[in-house]
Design a protein around this motif. Structure first.
Motif, PDB file in Angstrom:
ATOM      1  N   ILE A 294     -45.679  38.099  10.931  1.00 42.37           N
ATOM      2  CA  ILE A 294     -46.427  36.868  11.471  1.00 42.37           C
ATOM      3  C   ILE A 294     -46.832  35.793  10.536  1.00 42.37           C
ATOM      4  CG2 ILE A 294     -48.413  36.374  13.291  1.00 42.37           C
ATOM      5  CD1 ILE A 294     -46.138  38.163  14.164  1.00 42.37           C
ATOM      6  N   GLU A 295     -46.914  34.692  10.786  1.00 40.39           N
ATOM      7  CA  GLU A 295     -47.375  33.789   9.860  1.00 40.39           C
ATOM      8  C   GLU A 295     -48.341  32.930  10.668  1.00 40.39           C
ATOM      9  OE1 GLU A 295     -45.104  30.916   7.232  1.00 40.39           O
ATOM     10  OE2 GLU A 295     -45.701  29.560   8.851  1.00 40.39           O
ATOM     11  N   VAL A 296     -49.702  32.715   9.745  1.00 42.84           N
ATOM     12  CA  VAL A 296     -50.648  31.729  10.646  1.00 42.84           C
ATOM     13  C   VAL A 296     -50.957  30.797   9.362  1.00 42.84           C
ATOM     14  CG1 VAL A 296     -52.966  31.817  11.221  1.00 42.84           C
ATOM     15  CG2 VAL A 296     -51.716  33.647  11.561  1.00 42.84           C
ATOM     16  N   THR A 297     -50.827  29.639  10.055  1.00 41.25           N
ATOM     17  CA  THR A 297     -51.208  28.454   8.955  1.00 41.25           C
ATOM     18  C   THR A 297     -52.649  27.735   9.459  1.00 41.25           C
ATOM     19  OG1 THR A 297     -49.655  26.957  10.032  1.00 41.25           O
ATOM     20  CG2 THR A 297     -48.827  28.112   7.693  1.00 41.25           C
ATOM     21  N   TRP A 298     -53.324  27.087   8.511  1.00 40.44           N
ATOM     22  CA  TRP A 298     -54.595  26.284   8.769  1.00 40.44           C
ATOM     23  C   TRP A 298     -54.245  24.844   8.364  1.00 40.44           C
ATOM     24  CZ3 TRP A 298     -55.177  31.309   7.512  1.00 40.44           C
ATOM     25  CH2 TRP A 298     -55.783  32.138   8.423  1.00 40.44           C
ATOM     26  N   PRO A 299     -54.831  23.797   8.869  1.00 40.08           N
ATOM     27  CA  PRO A 299     -54.692  22.398   8.558  1.00 40.08           C
ATOM     28  C   PRO A 299     -55.203  22.193   7.044  1.00 40.08           C
ATOM     29  CG  PRO A 299     -55.934  22.587  10.769  1.00 40.08           C
ATOM     30  CD  PRO A 299     -55.889  24.075  10.254  1.00 40.08           C
ATOM     31  N   TYR A 300     -54.615  21.136   6.600  1.00 40.27           N
ATOM     32  CA  TYR A 300     -54.834  20.926   5.070  1.00 40.27           C
ATOM     33  C   TYR A 300     -56.663  20.241   5.115  1.00 40.27           C
ATOM     34  CZ  TYR A 300     -50.441  21.401   2.905  1.00 40.27           C
ATOM     35  OH  TYR A 300     -49.267  21.755   2.435  1.00 40.27           O
TER      36      TYR A 300
ATOM     37  N   ARG B  74     -56.925  18.792  -1.744  1.00 43.21           N
ATOM     38  CA  ARG B  74     -56.821  19.070  -0.401  1.00 43.21           C
ATOM     39  C   ARG B  74     -55.847  20.266  -0.379  1.00 43.21           C
ATOM     40  NH1 ARG B  74     -60.481  16.668   2.196  1.00 43.21           N
ATOM     41  NH2 ARG B  74     -59.186  16.337   4.286  1.00 43.21           N
ATOM     42  N   VAL B  75     -56.345  21.229   0.493  1.00 41.48           N
ATOM     43  CA  VAL B  75     -55.795  22.788   0.490  1.00 41.48           C
ATOM     44  C   VAL B  75     -55.479  23.130   1.837  1.00 41.48           C
ATOM     45  CG1 VAL B  75     -56.107  25.146  -0.199  1.00 41.48           C
ATOM     46  CG2 VAL B  75     -56.879  23.175  -1.679  1.00 41.48           C
ATOM     47  N   GLY B  76     -54.288  23.378   1.964  1.00 41.31           N
ATOM     48  CA  GLY B  76     -53.998  24.276   3.272  1.00 41.31           C
ATOM     49  C   GLY B  76     -53.518  25.835   3.133  1.00 41.31           C
ATOM     50  N   ILE B  77     -54.173  26.656   3.811  1.00 40.43           N
ATOM     51  CA  ILE B  77     -54.043  28.130   3.569  1.00 40.43           C
ATOM     52  C   ILE B  77     -52.961  28.670   4.328  1.00 40.43           C
ATOM     53  CG2 ILE B  77     -55.208  30.284   3.827  1.00 40.43           C
ATOM     54  CD1 ILE B  77     -55.897  28.664   1.406  1.00 40.43           C
ATOM     55  N   GLU B  78     -52.179  29.554   4.229  1.00 39.20           N
ATOM     56  CA  GLU B  78     -51.022  30.402   4.979  1.00 39.20           C
ATOM     57  C   GLU B  78     -51.285  31.771   4.752  1.00 39.20           C
ATOM     58  OE1 GLU B  78     -46.622  31.147   4.465  1.00 39.20           O
ATOM     59  OE2 GLU B  78     -47.087  29.029   4.807  1.00 39.20           O
ATOM     60  N   SER B  79     -51.394  32.546   5.580  1.00 39.87           N
ATOM     61  CA  SER B  79     -51.687  33.824   5.767  1.00 39.87           C
ATOM     62  C   SER B  79     -50.597  34.674   6.427  1.00 39.87           C
ATOM     63  CB  SER B  79     -53.163  34.388   6.525  1.00 39.87           C
ATOM     64  OG  SER B  79     -53.165  35.445   6.251  1.00 39.87           O
ATOM     65  N   GLU B  80     -50.041  35.474   5.810  1.00 37.73           N
ATOM     66  CA  GLU B  80     -49.082  36.487   6.356  1.00 37.73           C
ATOM     67  C   GLU B  80     -49.195  37.842   6.488  1.00 37.73           C
ATOM     68  OE1 GLU B  80     -44.952  35.559   5.195  1.00 37.73           O
ATOM     69  OE2 GLU B  80     -45.050  33.280   5.209  1.00 37.73           O
ATOM     70  N   PHE B  81     -48.933  38.554   7.550  1.00 35.10           N
ATOM     71  CA  PHE B  81     -49.171  40.038   7.649  1.00 35.10           C
ATOM     72  C   PHE B  81     -48.064  40.524   8.526  1.00 35.10           C
ATOM     73  CE2 PHE B  81     -51.432  37.670  10.660  1.00 35.10           C
ATOM     74  CZ  PHE B  81     -51.050  38.431  11.995  1.00 35.10           C
ATOM     75  N   LEU B  82     -47.885  41.779   8.690  1.00 34.62           N
ATOM     76  CA  LEU B  82     -47.085  42.456   9.385  1.00 34.62           C
ATOM     77  C   LEU B  82     -47.789  43.411  10.596  1.00 34.62           C
ATOM     78  CD1 LEU B  82     -44.588  44.099   6.543  1.00 34.62           C
ATOM     79  CD2 LEU B  82     -44.234  42.091   7.891  1.00 34.62           C
ATOM     80  N   LEU B  83     -46.924  43.557  11.646  1.00 32.29           N
ATOM     81  CA  LEU B  83     -47.626  44.004  12.750  1.00 32.29           C
ATOM     82  C   LEU B  83     -46.737  45.285  13.282  1.00 32.29           C
ATOM     83  CD1 LEU B  83     -50.089  42.481  14.086  1.00 32.29           C
ATOM     84  CD2 LEU B  83     -48.735  41.878  15.865  1.00 32.29           C
ATOM     85  N   TYR B  84     -47.682  46.519  13.349  1.00 32.13           N
ATOM     86  CA  TYR B  84     -47.077  47.844  13.734  1.00 32.13           C
ATOM     87  C   TYR B  84     -47.831  48.138  14.721  1.00 32.13           C
ATOM     88  CZ  TYR B  84     -44.823  47.443   8.904  1.00 32.13           C
ATOM     89  OH  TYR B  84     -44.080  46.926   8.077  1.00 32.13           O
TER      90      TYR B  84
END
Length: 444
Positions: free
Chosen positions: A220-226, A147-157
């Motif tokens: 910014i951090e975005v997470t998705w459900p497992y 079971r996997v949960g994905i997290e994505s982070e990026f910077l906003l300019y």
């Protein structure tokens, strides 16, 4: 930002039959076919939807170097799959019908992920989706389920992407200069961006678990459900193009300008052949325009038209343009970049309510020397627009037909006695249901 046509259905998973219905109804006109490359980004082609459904369902040809390159798509040596030894041949991108997503921030567009296959129909083992599929099968052989949960982070300019690339990604201005880790009181522009981002992902059948700001400015951090590993990773790929779509509603996700913006006019008529000649030039083709402004316009349109042709149209030297672009920033440009950062911080501290006059006054209190008109110009370049207070409007109107409230007349109570009066009001319900309620009062 979202496609207004059938947005209610956009958030539900798309099947092949429903995709056919949308294409026949012209709700979907474009299909993007993407293959994840080794760096986790989607690469592929854009097809006419009708042509794709009738001719391309068995697969599309793509150069195999998309699986043998670095993050900048530079071909690398040492890959058995492809290389200069075989002329960088093609592979077949076979669509996966379980990955159909409707991209609401791109009008009438759907996205399909594809598996990379050899021409003999066997999967390419080094393709990311095939490697993941093989590892899931190995775990199943041992009786495990991943079971996997994905997290994505990026910077906003803020700013212009072409300009920040030209300046080597220096002097970046984040959307917020402060530590906003776990913050809930975001600036209005950032709040609007996060709302658009969450909505776009939901419409693409990729609802998030949470979105939060972090400690670094603009982080910014975005997470998705497992969930299922393949679907989780496929969903993670949507986190790359969606921010670019979400930022269409504002400048908060763009990059900083470190030179004045290119003068692309908005009132000039288009040309008969806008595939070859820019339709709007902001008057830069007229006599007497400074060469620097022409260079800035050419630099801003470099991704849309050949530089050599634009230099010919503008009557400037191509070598002179490249010399201008490679030279270091002047002291004035560096000074303006520093002012932009300070102005952005003052504007953010005011919760985006200060206009250029109040920002100028704040700079004076900080002993930062800058004229009011310069502050106004820099705020315009950064796209900083203060929140305007709403005008007061009456929400109730008098009913001319209603009877006038009777005047109770003068009271016999004197002023001292009035001060000594302590009114206690309570409501005594009648014993029977539905009885009247009578207020009582007592004076002390």
């Amino acid at each position: 930002m979202t496609d207004p046509t059938n947005t209610a259905a956009a958030s539900r998973p798309l099947t092949r039959d429903r995709l056919d219905e949308f294409v026949r109804a012209h709700d979907i006109k474009t299909i993007m076919l993407g293959v994840p490359h080794l760096m986790g980004r989607l690469k592929g082609k854009t097809f006419d939807a009708s042509h794709f459904l009738t001719r391309m369902q068995s697969g599309a040809e793509m150069c195999a170097y998309i699986l043998a390159s670095d993050a900048h798509m530079t071909p690398l040596n040492g890959f058995r799959l492809t290389g200069w030894h075989d002329g960088y041949g093609d592979l077949t991108a076979v669509p996966d019908p379980t990955t159909i997503r409707r991209l609401s921030y791109l009008p009438h567009t759907a996205l399909l992920l594809a598996d990379a296959h050899h021409h003999n129909g066997t999967p390419i083992e080094v393709a990311p989706r095939q490697m993941l599929r093989r590892q899931i099968a190995h775990l199943a052989d041992f009786g495990f389920q991943a079971r996997v949960g994905i997290e994505s982070e990026f910077l906003l300019y803020r700013g212009n992407p072409h300009r920040i690339h030209h300046n080597g990604y220096h002097n970046l201005v984040p959307v917020s200069p402060h530590n906003l880790d776990y913050a809930l009181d975001h600036p209005p522009a950032l709040t609007a961006f996060l709302h658009d981002l969450q909505h776009a992902l939901h419409q693409a059948d990729a609802p998030v678990e949470a979105i939060k700001t972090e400690g670094a400015p603009g982080q910014i951090e975005v997470t998705w459900p497992y969930g299922d590993p393949m679907r989780a990773c496929d969903t993670g790929h949507l986190g790359q193009p969606v921010p670019a779509g979400a930022r269409r509603r504002g400048a908060c996700s763009e990059h900083q300008r470190t030179r004045p913006p290119a003068r692309t006019g908005t009132r000039e008529p288009g040309t008969p052949d806008e595939d070859r000649v820019p339709g709007k030039s902001g008057g830069l083709l007229r006599p007497g325009i400074p060469v620097t402004e022409k260079y800035e316009f050419i630099d801003g349109e470099a991704g849309n038209f050949p530089v050599q042709q634009m230099c010919t149209w503008a009557g400037v030297s191509t070598s002179g343009f490249y010399h201008w672009r490679s030279r270091p920033l002047s002291a004035t440009a560096k000074r303006r970049a520093e002012l932009r950062a300070v102005i952005l911080q003052v504007f953010s501290d005011s919760h985006e309510t200060y206009g250029y006059r109040r920002v100028h006054a704040a700079l004076q209190r900080m002993n930062v020397q800058a004229g009011a008109e310069l502050v106004r110009a820099l705020m315009r370049e950064l796209g900083l627009v203060p929140c305007q207070p709403r005008p007061w409007r009456a929400t109730t109107t008098a009913d001319d037909a209603a009877p006038a409230t009777p005047d109770p007349g003068p009271t016999a109570m004197t002023f001292p006695a009035r001060r000594a009066c302590r009114r206690e009001t309570s409501f005594l319900a009648a014993a029977t249901s539905g009885g009247d309620v009578a207020p009582t009062s007592r004076c002390a």
